[in-house]
Write an enzyme that holds these catalytic residues in place. Structure first.
Site, mmCIF file in Angstrom:
data_model
loop_
_atom_site.group_PDB
_atom_site.id
_atom_site.type_symbol
_atom_site.label_atom_id
_atom_site.label_comp_id
_atom_site.label_asym_id
_atom_site.label_seq_id
_atom_site.Cartn_x
_atom_site.Cartn_y
_atom_site.Cartn_z
ATOM 1 N N GLU A 204 3.273 3.436 -0.071
ATOM 2 C CA GLU A 204 4.051 2.669 -1.050
ATOM 3 C C GLU A 204 4.716 3.583 -2.076
ATOM 4 O OE1 GLU A 204 1.543 -0.306 -2.824
ATOM 5 O OE2 GLU A 204 1.758 -1.691 -1.138
ATOM 6 N N GLU A 289 1.399 -3.810 5.306
ATOM 7 C CA GLU A 289 0.359 -4.262 4.373
ATOM 8 C C GLU A 289 0.802 -5.575 3.746
ATOM 9 O OE1 GLU A 289 -1.392 -1.388 1.606
ATOM 10 O OE2 GLU A 289 -1.373 -2.945 0.055
#
Length: 480
Positions: A204, A289
């Protein structure tokens, strides 16, 4: 009858011949049916023996049959496909950080992921910068050993395995670029002939990280992997892997690449869903995710938003990996906090765990009141409400709520918070705080808010901390 008897006899002799070398022909009872009842016919005995041998032969065929070899995946027409070019939807679950919750990597867990939850993928999340992170003093050898354990289990069980370079508080993947190159060179070389391995090179990217930064990083890591392996690679996108539109405008110039989109159903709704729909046919997208709670990994479950997301992903044949397989005290975990991560069973599922297994069974969405047994008597959730820079340090503000799940009024409450690194408590309200160490603190009630009525909660329990880095809420452990 004589003809029938002859057929039974021939089949019995034939199967007996098959079992002469190796396995016993019949598992005998302490006393045979014939001894118990001498009047049983020879024909019936032969039939029983034949049935026993057939069942035993089938058992050994199942037992000894090798697991089919899994095939590598590729990209075709902006979709992940199998070797025959048929769209293949990755459905999986991610571990939490393997530095903190390594016990989940075991035969029982992975078998249950496949058989009970109907999953085909496990993502091994290795944090890079937090306490115990690969690049910040963590035991690199042990972390790599855990990854290898996960890969081997996935191979045995015919599962895909995502090796996740889980950047978070480090924000920009360029920060540990050199360590990443060495790591992925090692992984790609080690698993160059392992078709079930997928490489996720930056979980991320966030903060001020741009797509230019990610591109610069990817242009060094992807060629390193490609020297040894042509397996699928997942590339994260800016703003916690939400800016897939930036990747769609300037995709990387490599083959067999997918771009990560992350969502948490209670936080990310129509705006991000629309962004997904606008780009899903422009570039290959995988949701590496997601959660059904809010983006902190805590808070309430939003089943309606989750259903909208899953329906869209199904319609567009997009893979998805749920966060997370652990017993951490947070909404996103699939296990309740007291579950043993090595021997857990379906009775240890949290609300999120029940939701996930219901997806496999195509049941109606979970109803909290029907799953009360999965909840603790008191449930504490928290979220970051603000953060800011103080010179070389960061300040973060949190708010917590404490839910009484029983039918009686409580007389007191307390919970423990453990940060991934040393912090300093600057301020707090509506609670008392006991310092256990520089990372761990126990919060308890004031006299005026000790009582929580049945099936009610108290809000606005807050605190502010200062640390040397911006702490991601998902790395904070909370225990009742």
């Amino acid at each position: 009858m004589k003809t029938k008897h002859a057929i039974y006899l021939v089949l019995t002799i034939f199967l007996a011949f098959l079992f002469m070398n190796g396995e016993p022909m019949i598992v005998k009872a302490q006393q045979s049916d014939q001894e118990m009842n001498p009047k049983l016919s020879t024909e019936k005995n032969a039939s029983l023996e034949l049935k026993s041998m057939i069942e035993q032969e089938l058992y050994h065929q199942r037992k000894d049959q090798p697991t089919p070899k899994i095939a590598s995946l590729k990209i075709q027409n902006n979709r992940i496909v199998d070797q025959k070019g048929k769209p293949f939807v990755l459905k999986g679950i991610s571990t939490h950080g393997i530095a903190w919750f390594p016990e989940i990597i075991n035969q029982n867990s992975f078998t249950r992921f496949r058989d009970d939850f109907g999953l085909n993928t496990v993502r091994i999340a290795m944090y890079t910068a937090e306490d115990g992170g690969y690049c910040t003093g963590g035991d690199q050898q042990n972390l790599e050993s855990r990854i290898d354990q996960g890969v081997q289990l996935c191979q045995q069980l015919n599962l895909y395995c995502i090796i996740d370079w889980h950047i978070l508080s480090d924000q920009d993947p360029l920060q540990y670029k050199d360590q990443s190159k060495l790591f992925f060179e090692k992984m790609a070389q080690k698993y160059r002939k392992t078709p079930n391995v997928i490489f996720e090179i930056c979980n991320e990217p966030n903060g001020n990280t741009t797509w230019n930064d990610v591109t610069q990083y990817a242009n060094q890591i992807i060629p390193t992997i490609r020297e040894h392996s042509n397996n699928l690679i997942i590339v994260g996108t800016p703003t916690w892997s939400q800016d897939i539109d930036q990747a769609a405008k300037r995709p990387l110039k490599y083959t067999n690449i997918a771009y990560a989109l992350h969502f948490y159903a209670a936080t990310h709704k129509d705006d991000l869903r629309n962004k997904y729909l606008q780009n899903v046919n422009k570039i290959p997208i995988i949701v590496s995710e997601y959660g059904i709670c809010d983006a902190s990994g805590n808070g309430n479950i939003d089943e309606a938003s989750a259903k909208q997301w899953i329906d869209l992903l199904n319609k567009n044949q997009t893979g998805r990996i749920l966060w997370n397989a652990s017993n951490k005290q947070e909404t996103s975990s699939i296990l309740v906090p007291d579950a043993n991560m090595e021997t857990w069973s379906l009775s240890n599922l949290s609300l999120t765990g029940h939701w996930l297994i219901d997806q496999a069974n195509q049941k109606e969405p979970i109803k909290s009141e029907k799953k009360a047994e999965a909840r603790a008597k008191l449930t504490t959730t928290f979220q970051e409400t603000n953060h800011w820079e103080n010179g070389n340090q960061y300040s973060m503000q949190y708010l917590a709520s404490i839910q009484n799940n029983t039918n009686k009024t409580t007389s007191s409450w307390r919970f423990e918070i453990k940060f991934p690194e040393a912090v300093k408590i600057n301020d707090y309200w509506n609670c008392e705080i006991e310092h256990v160490d520089q990372r761990t603190f126990i919060f308890s009630n004031k006299e005026y808010n000790a009582k929580i009525k049945a099936e009610s909660s108290i809000q606005d329990v807050g605190w502010i901390v200062t640390s040397n880095s911006l702490i991601d809420p998902k790395t904070i452990q909370i225990n009742p």
